[in-house]
Design a protein around this motif. Structure first.
Motif, short mmCIF file in Angstrom:
data_model
loop_
_atom_site.label_atom_id
_atom_site.label_comp_id
_atom_site.label_asym_id
_atom_site.label_seq_id
_atom_site.Cartn_x
_atom_site.Cartn_y
_atom_site.Cartn_z
N CYS A 196 0.85 -1.19 0.00
CA CYS A 196 0.00 0.00 0.00
C CYS A 196 0.89 1.25 0.00
CB CYS A 196 -0.90 -0.01 1.23
SG CYS A 196 -1.80 1.52 1.46
N ALA A 228 -7.73 -2.16 -3.04
CA ALA A 228 -7.64 -1.38 -1.81
C ALA A 228 -6.64 -2.02 -0.85
CB ALA A 228 -9.01 -1.29 -1.15
N CYS A 229 -6.38 -1.30 0.24
CA CYS A 229 -5.42 -1.76 1.24
C CYS A 229 -6.04 -2.83 2.13
CB CYS A 229 -4.98 -0.56 2.09
SG CYS A 229 -3.80 -0.99 3.37
N TYR A 248 -7.79 -1.84 5.58
CA TYR A 248 -9.09 -1.19 5.72
C TYR A 248 -9.80 -1.76 6.94
CZ TYR A 248 -13.82 0.29 4.74
OH TYR A 248 -15.06 0.85 4.84
N PRO A 249 -10.45 -1.01 7.81
CA PRO A 249 -10.72 0.43 7.70
C PRO A 249 -9.65 1.35 8.29
CG PRO A 249 -11.93 -0.49 9.54
CD PRO A 249 -11.14 -1.61 8.93
N CYS A 264 -6.71 1.90 7.10
CA CYS A 264 -6.16 2.63 5.95
C CYS A 264 -7.20 2.52 4.85
CB CYS A 264 -4.84 1.99 5.53
SG CYS A 264 -4.22 2.62 3.95
N THR A 265 -7.60 3.66 4.29
CA THR A 265 -8.72 3.64 3.33
C THR A 265 -8.25 3.83 1.90
OG1 THR A 265 -9.08 6.00 3.71
CG2 THR A 265 -10.43 4.48 5.00
N ILE A 320 -7.57 3.40 -1.84
CA ILE A 320 -8.36 2.65 -2.81
C ILE A 320 -8.01 3.14 -4.21
CG2 ILE A 320 -10.25 4.31 -2.42
CD1 ILE A 320 -12.21 2.14 -3.16
#
Ligand SMILES: [Zn+2]
Ligand SMILES: [Zn+2]
Ligand SMILES: [Zn+2]
Length: 291
Positions: free
Chosen positions: A227, A249-250, A253-254, A256-257, A259
């Motif tokens: 990421c 996405a990472c 999540y949540p 790190c958001t 995307i």
């Protein structure tokens, strides 16, 4: 006669299957059909689950493979017993016994005679549904038989009393593929290697030290890139449930958001996506069901 359209309404309509039963709606349906009594509702709900005929997911009942098989067998061979009218009729007779209007011996004799005859006939005529596979048993070398369990079909040793089982070949292939893909994954709790396991909601990774260590993790579709935002998580393929395009996405999540829409092919693309993400902060609205 000839008709003229008075009005045309462009309305899109989707047909929907009837909703699945919950505890409350199933009891309501039983009540409406006159099946069972308040004292039998709770045992009915627990019996269909204990026998593995249904599974409860998000409070809704879903029939299992074994549920379908048992139902088909009963409907085919004992149509009068599984008939809704029969059941409600005999419950009425029970009530009449309770009220002293009928003799229980008569009711039982009337039912049990024909039932016993039918049962004996079926016992002789209905073939035990044994499916034989082509996989030799690692225990005795004979072809393994296909059995039904809560998770669907599996292979078992044909010898009575021997508890040797294997996953179905298609499933074994899938597990092998996932094991190859996840061989470098380590337990988030103790750091030991992980093993592919199957649960009610699909495959996941569990610690090889289970049951001592209960570490689990999801099996991600990794892109091979870290990421660019948190530099800890991995960029993975994600799918929103139902409609919606897949996205990347990472894994954190949540927390790190980060995307991005397109599958990253290079570090440059990731840097560009990071810049785009920072300049266009994601809307705070997060759809339920996104994983
Ligand atoms: Zn065997
Ligand atoms: Zn562990
Ligand atoms: Zn991240």
């Amino acid at each position: 006669m000839k008709l003229t359209a008075e009005e045309i309404k462009p309305v899109q309509h989707f047909t929907e299957p009837p909703p699945r039963y919950t505890d409350a709606t199933l009891v309501k349906a039983l009540e409406a059909e006159g099946i069972g009594r308040p004292s039998t509702y709770a045992p009915t709900l627990s019996t269909i689950q204990d026998r593995g005929y249904v599974e409860k997911l998000e409070k809704k009942y879903h029939p299992t493979e074994i549920g379908f098989v048992v139902n088909d067998l009963l409907v085919e061979n004992f149509p009068e017993i599984v008939d809704i009218k029969f059941t409600s009729h005999i419950e009425e007779e029970f009530d009449e016994i309770a009220e002293g209007k009928m003799k229980w011996t008569e009711v039982c004799r009337e039912f049990y005679g024909p039932f016993k005859k039918n049962l004996d006939e079926k016992e002789a005529s209905v073939e035990k549904q044994v499916e034989i596979s082509t996989t030799p048993c690692p225990h005795c070398g004979k072809p393994m038989v296909i059995k039904f369990g809560r998770m669907g079909k599996f292979l078992a040793c044909p010898e009575p009393g021997v508890k040797v089982t294997l996953p179905m070949p298609e499933e074994a292939a899938k597990i092998k593929e996932l094991e190859e893909k996840t061989k470098d994954e380590r337990c988030p709790i103790c750091g030991k290697p992980m093993k592919v396991r199957r649960g009610r909601f699909g495959f996941f990774l569990g610690c090889t030290d289970y049951p001592k260590c209960k570490g689990v993790s999801k099996i991600w579709d990794k892109t091979g890139f870290k990421c660019p935002n948190c530099k800890i998580g991995d960029v993975v393929l994600k799918k929103s449930r139902g409609r919606g395009r897949p996205f990347y996405a990472c894994t954190r999540y949540p927390d790190c958001t980060f995307i991005m829409n397109k599958k990253p092919e290079s570090e440059e693309e990731l840097r560009a996506a990071l810049k785009h993400w920072q300049e266009n902060p994601p809307k705070p609205k997060v759809k339920k069901g996104e994983k």
